[in-house]
Design a protein around this motif. Structure first.
Motif, PDB file in Angstrom:
ATOM      1  N   TYR A  31       0.831  -1.196   0.000  1.00 39.77           N
ATOM      2  CA  TYR A  31       0.000   0.000   0.000  1.00 39.77           C
ATOM      3  C   TYR A  31       0.874   1.257   0.000  1.00 39.77           C
ATOM      4  O   TYR A  31       0.612   2.217  -0.737  1.00 39.77           O
ATOM      5  N   VAL A  32       1.932   1.243   0.835  1.00 40.79           N
ATOM      6  CA  VAL A  32       2.855   2.387   0.878  1.00 40.79           C
ATOM      7  C   VAL A  32       3.503   2.592  -0.487  1.00 40.79           C
ATOM      8  O   VAL A  32       3.616   3.724  -0.983  1.00 40.79           O
ATOM      9  N   TYR A  34       2.359   1.710  -3.383  1.00 38.20           N
ATOM     10  CA  TYR A  34       1.365   2.199  -4.348  1.00 38.20           C
ATOM     11  C   TYR A  34       1.094   3.695  -4.147  1.00 38.20           C
ATOM     12  O   TYR A  34       1.014   4.458  -5.109  1.00 38.20           O
ATOM     13  N   ARG A  35       0.969   4.111  -2.884  1.00 38.84           N
ATOM     14  CA  ARG A  35       0.683   5.516  -2.613  1.00 38.84           C
ATOM     15  C   ARG A  35       1.874   6.411  -2.895  1.00 38.84           C
ATOM     16  O   ARG A  35       1.713   7.544  -3.374  1.00 38.84           O
ATOM     17  N   ALA A  36       3.082   5.916  -2.588  1.00 36.32           N
ATOM     18  CA  ALA A  36       4.276   6.747  -2.759  1.00 36.32           C
ATOM     19  C   ALA A  36       4.812   6.694  -4.181  1.00 36.32           C
ATOM     20  O   ALA A  36       5.528   7.599  -4.614  1.00 36.32           O
ATOM     21  N   ASN A  38       5.700   6.830  -8.021  1.00 32.81           N
ATOM     22  CA  ASN A  38       5.521   7.846  -9.050  1.00 32.81           C
ATOM     23  C   ASN A  38       5.083   7.162 -10.321  1.00 32.81           C
ATOM     24  O   ASN A  38       5.880   6.520 -10.993  1.00 32.81           O
ATOM     25  N   ARG A  39       3.806   7.288 -10.643  1.00 30.42           N
ATOM     26  CA  ARG A  39       3.296   6.578 -11.819  1.00 30.42           C
ATOM     27  C   ARG A  39       3.375   7.403 -13.100  1.00 30.42           C
ATOM     28  O   ARG A  39       2.883   7.003 -14.144  1.00 30.42           O
ATOM     29  N   GLY A 186       6.091   0.988  -7.551  1.00 27.42           N
ATOM     30  CA  GLY A 186       6.602   2.162  -6.858  1.00 27.42           C
ATOM     31  C   GLY A 186       7.821   2.833  -7.430  1.00 27.42           C
ATOM     32  O   GLY A 186       8.099   3.982  -7.084  1.00 27.42           O
ATOM     33  N   GLY A 190       8.855   4.534  -4.160  1.00 29.26           N
ATOM     34  CA  GLY A 190       8.168   3.524  -3.366  1.00 29.26           C
ATOM     35  C   GLY A 190       9.137   2.552  -2.730  1.00 29.26           C
ATOM     36  O   GLY A 190       9.001   2.186  -1.552  1.00 29.26           O
ATOM     37  N   TRP A 193      10.886   4.075   0.362  1.00 29.90           N
ATOM     38  CA  TRP A 193      10.079   4.096   1.586  1.00 29.90           C
ATOM     39  C   TRP A 193       9.963   2.702   2.198  1.00 29.90           C
ATOM     40  O   TRP A 193       9.950   2.559   3.429  1.00 29.90           O
TER      41      TRP A 193
END
Length: 533
Positions: A31-32, A34-36, A38-39, A186, A190, A193
């Protein structure tokens, strides 16, 4: 406590607790990531997280990137079985960061953008040098991944009491797939982190176990050492040099070779070098190394206590009889002192270690291929950023598959030893080339190619024909014997060969190098002026 008790305890413990803790960590970190992550299809975002991390953050991530399964499982096991000689790995790893700080960290940050190939090709012909740099990066990353994937197999063998090779192979495959997911989702941001989270958890877990062990022996380290020596078959020799590397002349040479690989190899690891590009300037690069060294200093002190604690509480017989062999020392210690729950937590930490390190390796190898080979060799510097990132992601999948296959083959080897092999390959292929490029005005393209390929080929050939692969009971292929090189680590021979090849190639080559380019590189490396142009 006997091996029979361990087998009974492992079989009656609830594997759902063990796997549940690990699954929870994977879910949180995915989850981290995916959120962090850079897509955007930006090369700087995918490779270096836009150089947005501070020196402190990158230093903790560096320690997370380097404190691998070898450090947590392999070194603890080596100390538990071999005592003093096992701790030599920790000393070598720690001293290596001083070499990195003094010789390379700041200079590399000032002269490169994404990969080591940027530095090596600055003064040389772009296409052949970038191809050579990518080749060495891929080979080194593969050797390093072997250790991590083998550690995953041994750990789950202990955690779930999986003794079959097929069962362990399935586990290694699952770990490889999760690692590929980290990289694809990520990128560098990603992954960084994940490494920060993992380093924090690893240091916390190791510190807590250390405090518990010291408390058990009245905070008297001498009492712990006496208990370890009393339990060991080596007796007091467990605390003296020579238990593993002092048996004869060959093992003493092997120790010298191992020391060279440990001290010189870290400064040449591609995934460590690439981390210097995730900070905005050279000052932060230096801070990164200082923070990483501090974190690892604390951790390796903890491994000293954990290793001897495993020798005292678990005992060498039980460690060797466990499914993961030497690599099981730390998890077995957790089982003895805290039961199934602590075993699940420590195993989850070890898994986190493996996943984070392999993700960093995969990202580095895929970035090197995409940036150096695809963008600058095949596309001659005219690749679109989104195409380059797509190639990097496809390469990550391919590398992950090779890592899974290699990890299955190497399963059962001491992972600290396997990492030492990777460090020997790194020092042989990269160190001489980097130092010559940064400091020798006459160094040219021919010398660059000779030093990379000469050191790389020499090291890989010596490993293939050493007792690591065949001819010994602990070889990868113990049933055959085609070895002729007596040392298990080839660094003593292959590292000088790479320096010699680079020097000879430079004098043999027609070009004497470009003085203007060398002067520009010297200014960049020392001041950072012109970076990114």
């Amino acid at each position: 406590m006997t091996t029979a008790w361990l087998a009974e305890g492992a079989s009656t413990s609830n594997p759902l607790i063990n796997t549940g803790v690990f699954a929870l960590f994977v879910a949180i970190t995915l989850y981290v990531v995916y959120r962090a992550g850079n897509r955007r299809s930006s090369t700087s975002g995918y490779y270096t997280a836009d150089s947005a991390f501070t020196g402190r953050q990158n230093g903790v991530a560096l320690s997370g990137d380097f404190l691998s399964a070898a450090s947590f499982l392999g070194i603890a096991g080596a100390i538990a079985i071999n005592g003093y000689d096992g701790f030599l790995y920790s000393i070598g790893f720690l001293v290596a960061w001083l070499v990195d700080l003094l010789l390379l960290a700041e200079l590399l940050r000032n002269t490169g953008r994404f990969t080591m190939g940027d530095v090596l090709s600055f003064r040389m012909k772009q296409r052949p040098v970038r191809a050579a740099s990518a080749t060495s990066t891929l080979v080194i990353s593969f050797f390093y991944m072997l250790a991590q994937m083998a550690g995953a197999g041994g750990l789950v063998a202990l955690l779930l009491d999986v003794h079959s090779k097929w069962g362990q192979a399935l586990v290694i495959t699952v770990v490889g797939l999760v690692m590929i997911s980290y990289v694809l989702l990520g990128g560098m941001k990603g992954t960084t982190w994940v490494q920060i989270i993992k380093a924090t958890i690893l240091l916390t877990a190791a510190s807590l176990i250390t405090v518990f062990l010291m408390g058990k022996y009245g905070f008297n380290f001498s009492s712990l050492l006496r208990a370890a020596a009393d339990r060991s078959h080596m007796g007091k020799d467990l605390l003296s040099p020579g238990g593993s590397y002092g048996k004869n002349g060959t093992t003493k040479l092997d120790f010298v070779s191992l020391s060279l690989a440990l001290v010189l190899g870290v400064a040449s690891l591609p995934h460590v070098l690439m981390r210097f590009y995730t900070v905005p300037n050279a000052r932060e690069a230096r801070r990164s190394v200082v923070w990483a060294t501090a974190c690892m200093f604390v951790f390796y002190l903890c491994t000293l206590v954990i290793g001897f604690g495993a020798a005292a509480i678990v005992g060498p017989d039980e460690i060797k009889a466990a499914p993961g062999g030497e690599n099981s020392a730390a998890p077995l210690l957790a089982l003895h002192v805290g039961g199934t729950v602590l075993l699940g937590i420590i195993s989850a930490v070890a898994f986190a270690t493996i996943l984070a390190v392999v993700a960093g390796l995969t990202l580095t190898a895929s970035a090197s291929f995409a940036h150096d080979v695809y963008a600058n060799v095949l596309k001659r510097g005219k690749a679109e950023p989104e195409d380059e990132v797509r190639v990097a992601r496809l390469t990550a999948v391919v590398i992950g598959v090779f890592a899974i296959v290699g990890g299955i083959l190497a399963n059962g080897q001491n992972i600290a030893f396997l990492v030492a092999l990777a460090l020997a390959v790194a020092a042989s292929a990269n160190l001489s080339t980097l130092l010559y490029s940064l400091f020798w005005k006459r160094f040219n393209t021919t010398g660059t190619l000779w030093s990379i390929y000469g050191g790389l080929i020499a090291c890989v050939v010596l490993v293939l024909f050493s007792p690591v692969v065949s001819g010994a009971s602990d070889s990868i292929f113990p049933s055959v014997d085609f070895h002729w090189f007596p040392l298990k680590n080839p660094g003593l021979v292959s590292i000088p060969v790479s320096f010699l090849c680079g020097a000879i190639g430079t004098f043999v080559g027609r070009s004497k190098g470009d003085p203007a380019k060398h002067a520009e590189m010297e200014v960049r490396s020392l001041t950072g002026v012109g970076f990114g142009s």
